[in-house]
Design a protein around this motif. Structure first.
Motif, PDB file in Angstrom:
ATOM      1  N   LYS A 129     -47.301 102.278  18.683  1.00 39.31           N
ATOM      2  CA  LYS A 129     -47.676 103.584  19.207  1.00 39.31           C
ATOM      3  C   LYS A 129     -48.832 103.396  20.186  1.00 39.31           C
ATOM      4  O   LYS A 129     -49.845 102.773  19.860  1.00 39.31           O
ATOM      5  CB  LYS A 129     -48.115 104.514  18.074  1.00 39.31           C
ATOM      6  CG  LYS A 129     -46.965 105.013  17.220  1.00 39.31           C
ATOM      7  CD  LYS A 129     -46.178 106.086  17.936  1.00 39.31           C
ATOM      8  CE  LYS A 129     -45.199 106.751  16.976  1.00 39.31           C
ATOM      9  NZ  LYS A 129     -45.117 108.174  17.179  1.00 39.31           N
ATOM     10  N   PRO A 158     -51.584 105.252  23.089  1.00 40.46           N
ATOM     11  CA  PRO A 158     -52.222 106.549  23.371  1.00 40.46           C
ATOM     12  C   PRO A 158     -51.886 107.028  24.781  1.00 40.46           C
ATOM     13  O   PRO A 158     -51.805 106.229  25.722  1.00 40.46           O
ATOM     14  CB  PRO A 158     -53.712 106.236  23.243  1.00 40.46           C
ATOM     15  CG  PRO A 158     -53.823 104.803  23.649  1.00 40.46           C
ATOM     16  CD  PRO A 158     -52.541 104.133  23.199  1.00 40.46           C
ATOM     17  N   TYR A 211     -54.595 114.722  24.003  1.00 42.90           N
ATOM     18  CA  TYR A 211     -54.420 113.336  23.599  1.00 42.90           C
ATOM     19  C   TYR A 211     -53.292 113.243  22.571  1.00 42.90           C
ATOM     20  O   TYR A 211     -53.280 113.971  21.588  1.00 42.90           O
ATOM     21  CB  TYR A 211     -55.723 112.784  23.014  1.00 42.90           C
ATOM     22  CG  TYR A 211     -56.858 112.734  24.008  1.00 42.90           C
ATOM     23  CD1 TYR A 211     -57.094 111.594  24.767  1.00 42.90           C
ATOM     24  CD2 TYR A 211     -57.684 113.839  24.205  1.00 42.90           C
ATOM     25  CE1 TYR A 211     -58.134 111.542  25.687  1.00 42.90           C
ATOM     26  CE2 TYR A 211     -58.727 113.791  25.119  1.00 42.90           C
ATOM     27  CZ  TYR A 211     -58.943 112.648  25.854  1.00 42.90           C
ATOM     28  OH  TYR A 211     -59.966 112.613  26.768  1.00 42.90           O
ATOM     29  N   ASP A 212     -52.378 112.315  22.823  1.00 47.28           N
ATOM     30  CA  ASP A 212     -51.213 112.173  21.956  1.00 47.28           C
ATOM     31  C   ASP A 212     -50.813 110.694  21.914  1.00 47.28           C
ATOM     32  O   ASP A 212     -51.461 109.853  22.530  1.00 47.28           O
ATOM     33  CB  ASP A 212     -50.064 113.040  22.487  1.00 47.28           C
ATOM     34  CG  ASP A 212     -49.048 113.380  21.413  1.00 47.28           C
ATOM     35  OD1 ASP A 212     -49.123 112.798  20.310  1.00 47.28           O
ATOM     36  OD2 ASP A 212     -48.172 114.219  21.671  1.00 47.28           O
ATOM     37  N   THR A 213     -49.743 110.396  21.204  1.00 49.65           N
ATOM     38  CA  THR A 213     -49.243 109.020  21.138  1.00 49.65           C
ATOM     39  C   THR A 213     -47.750 108.999  21.437  1.00 49.65           C
ATOM     40  O   THR A 213     -47.039 109.992  21.192  1.00 49.65           O
ATOM     41  CB  THR A 213     -49.493 108.399  19.756  1.00 49.65           C
ATOM     42  OG1 THR A 213     -48.828 109.178  18.757  1.00 49.65           O
ATOM     43  CG2 THR A 213     -50.983 108.332  19.448  1.00 49.65           C
ATOM     44  N   THR A 243     -53.576  98.099  24.381  1.00 50.31           N
ATOM     45  CA  THR A 243     -53.351  99.324  23.613  1.00 50.31           C
ATOM     46  C   THR A 243     -54.580  99.669  22.785  1.00 50.31           C
ATOM     47  O   THR A 243     -55.045 100.823  22.773  1.00 50.31           O
ATOM     48  CB  THR A 243     -52.127  99.158  22.697  1.00 50.31           C
ATOM     49  OG1 THR A 243     -50.968  98.905  23.496  1.00 50.31           O
ATOM     50  CG2 THR A 243     -51.895 100.417  21.872  1.00 50.31           C
ATOM     51  N   TYR A 278     -57.120 102.950  23.126  1.00 54.35           N
ATOM     52  CA  TYR A 278     -57.489 103.816  22.001  1.00 54.35           C
ATOM     53  C   TYR A 278     -59.007 103.996  21.955  1.00 54.35           C
ATOM     54  O   TYR A 278     -59.508 105.118  21.790  1.00 54.35           O
ATOM     55  CB  TYR A 278     -56.993 103.215  20.691  1.00 54.35           C
ATOM     56  CG  TYR A 278     -55.608 103.633  20.290  1.00 54.35           C
ATOM     57  CD1 TYR A 278     -55.330 104.954  19.929  1.00 54.35           C
ATOM     58  CD2 TYR A 278     -54.560 102.719  20.247  1.00 54.35           C
ATOM     59  CE1 TYR A 278     -54.053 105.342  19.558  1.00 54.35           C
ATOM     60  CE2 TYR A 278     -53.279 103.099  19.868  1.00 54.35           C
ATOM     61  CZ  TYR A 278     -53.035 104.410  19.527  1.00 54.35           C
ATOM     62  OH  TYR A 278     -51.769 104.800  19.164  1.00 54.35           O
ATOM     63  N   TYR A 306     -53.503 112.112  14.928  1.00 53.35           N
ATOM     64  CA  TYR A 306     -52.432 111.312  15.518  1.00 53.35           C
ATOM     65  C   TYR A 306     -52.907 109.886  15.777  1.00 53.35           C
ATOM     66  O   TYR A 306     -52.196 108.906  15.489  1.00 53.35           O
ATOM     67  CB  TYR A 306     -51.955 111.935  16.832  1.00 53.35           C
ATOM     68  CG  TYR A 306     -51.148 113.203  16.673  1.00 53.35           C
ATOM     69  CD1 TYR A 306     -50.350 113.417  15.554  1.00 53.35           C
ATOM     70  CD2 TYR A 306     -51.167 114.202  17.641  1.00 53.35           C
ATOM     71  CE1 TYR A 306     -49.610 114.574  15.402  1.00 53.35           C
ATOM     72  CE2 TYR A 306     -50.436 115.363  17.499  1.00 53.35           C
ATOM     73  CZ  TYR A 306     -49.658 115.545  16.375  1.00 53.35           C
ATOM     74  OH  TYR A 306     -48.914 116.698  16.231  1.00 53.35           O
ATOM     75  N   PHE A 307     -54.103 109.752  16.336  1.00 54.63           N
ATOM     76  CA  PHE A 307     -54.638 108.432  16.656  1.00 54.63           C
ATOM     77  C   PHE A 307     -54.814 107.599  15.390  1.00 54.63           C
ATOM     78  O   PHE A 307     -54.435 106.416  15.359  1.00 54.63           O
ATOM     79  CB  PHE A 307     -55.976 108.572  17.389  1.00 54.63           C
ATOM     80  CG  PHE A 307     -55.843 108.774  18.871  1.00 54.63           C
ATOM     81  CD1 PHE A 307     -54.664 109.236  19.412  1.00 54.63           C
ATOM     82  CD2 PHE A 307     -56.894 108.521  19.730  1.00 54.63           C
ATOM     83  CE1 PHE A 307     -54.532 109.437  20.781  1.00 54.63           C
ATOM     84  CE2 PHE A 307     -56.771 108.691  21.102  1.00 54.63           C
ATOM     85  CZ  PHE A 307     -55.594 109.163  21.622  1.00 54.63           C
ATOM     86  N   SER A 345     -51.420 106.485  13.994  1.00 53.58           N
ATOM     87  CA  SER A 345     -50.775 105.481  14.842  1.00 53.58           C
ATOM     88  C   SER A 345     -51.497 104.145  14.779  1.00 53.58           C
ATOM     89  O   SER A 345     -50.862 103.080  14.745  1.00 53.58           O
ATOM     90  CB  SER A 345     -50.731 105.980  16.296  1.00 53.58           C
ATOM     91  OG  SER A 345     -49.985 107.175  16.392  1.00 53.58           O
TER      92      SER A 345
END
Length: 320
Positions: free
Chosen positions: A74, A76, A83-85, A135, A139, A178-179, A182
């Motif tokens: 996953k 970011p 902010y989502d993944t 990644t 993040y 979410y962060f 993930s």
């Protein structure tokens, strides 16, 4: 969109104009069925495997077969300040390296647009670990942005408490959830890579040629795990702080409501005293002092004095 790249000694990364060569990197973002089919035919990978990463709900994991290794993580993303993944699929075969994502993302752009140190498309293990490292770095970058935004919103809330700021805090708190989820899922993938040396734990023969891990690659993987752990800790800390902040503001809002209701109740009681006196003297029955020329003034003065005494009593009781 499908693009094919390859690094050449002394020339760096080159776009092959969709002409496949051994050791190439095939990157597809929001692909069509034709692009998925073409990639599957070239790399000898089932189209269903490529489509795994196109499911927004796909979780981080590792899969394998005789001729490919699939790693889904996953990553970011930021869409309209939200902010989502998204899942990023990495498929490694004997001849190519494939990355699959629903949309273009800055992590892949780092490799496409910016010259990376020690980046070679044919060094598949190193490339995989570099993606994992980038990644984790993104993040951390986005977590710092979330922290700054939350502090700015809190400053505005101290001046004027509005629903808009509270909704923004709620969105940030949702992004942190979410962060955190993930990052923990990615950590499981990385730990599995480290413990199994990528292949032993997957029951894939080491001489398969799909992935070879050297000593410097293991060091890089450990660095990736360290960065990811740091991102998890930051995400959990920020999430805890933001959750506490939201609870505090909820208590403040509730307390303010109670204060307003107490004030309005006190005002209602004070205003009801003159109304009560005036209502009694407005009745069509014999009443005291009805023949006196000072009756009206006396009623006003009595109403004022009684109301004033009530206000003083309420002030002592801290009702105002």
């Amino acid at each position: 969109m499908l693009t094919i790249y390859k690094t050449f000694e002394g020339e760096g990364l080159k776009n092959l104009n969709n002409i496949f060569e051994k050791g190439s990197w095939i990157h597809i973002a929001n692909p069509t069925d034709e692009e998925v089919s073409y990639t599957g035919d070239v790399c000898q990978v089932p189209a269903e495997v490529i489509k795994y990463a196109l499911d927004e709900e796909e979780s981080s994991r590792i899969d394998y077969d005789d001729n490919y290794v699939l790693v889904i993580i996953k990553i970011p993303v930021v869409n309209n300040d939200i902010y989502d993944t998204l899942p990023l699929g990495i498929i490694i075969t004997e001849d190519c390296f494939v990355t699959v994502c629903l949309n273009d993302n800055p992590i892949m752009d780092e490799f496409i647009k910016i010259r990376q140190r020690d980046f070679y498309t044919y060094k598949k293990t190193r490339f995989l670990l570099q993606i994992l490292f980038k990644t984790a770095a993104y993040y951390l970058r986005y977590l710092k942005q979330i922290d700054k935004k939350s502090e700015e919103i809190e400053r505005r809330l101290h001046q004027s408490m509005k629903n808009e700021e509270l909704i923004q805090l709620l969105k940030l708190e949702k992004s942190l959830v979410y962060f955190t989820t993930s990052l923990k899922a990615n950590e499981i993938v990385m730990e599995k890579l480290l413990k199994s040396r990528l292949l032993k734990g997957l029951h894939v023969p080491e001489n398969s040629g799909l992935i070879k891990m050297y000593e410097e690659d293991e060091d890089l993987l450990e660095d990736v795990i360290t960065e990811n752990k740091q991102a998890i800790e930051m995400s959990e800390i920020y999430s805890s702080i933001l959750s506490g902040t939201m609870d505090a503001y909820a208590s403040v809002i509730s307390n303010n409501l109670n204060i307003v209701m107490k004030f309005l109740t006190s005002i209602t009681i004070v205003l009801s005293i003159p109304t009560l006196i005036a209502s009694l003297y407005g009745m069509n029955v014999p009443i005291p002092f009805q023949q006196s020329p000072f009756a009206f003034a006396g009623i006003l003065i009595a109403s004022f004095v009684i109301s004033l005494v009530t206000v003083i009593v309420f002030i002592k009781w801290k009702m105002f």
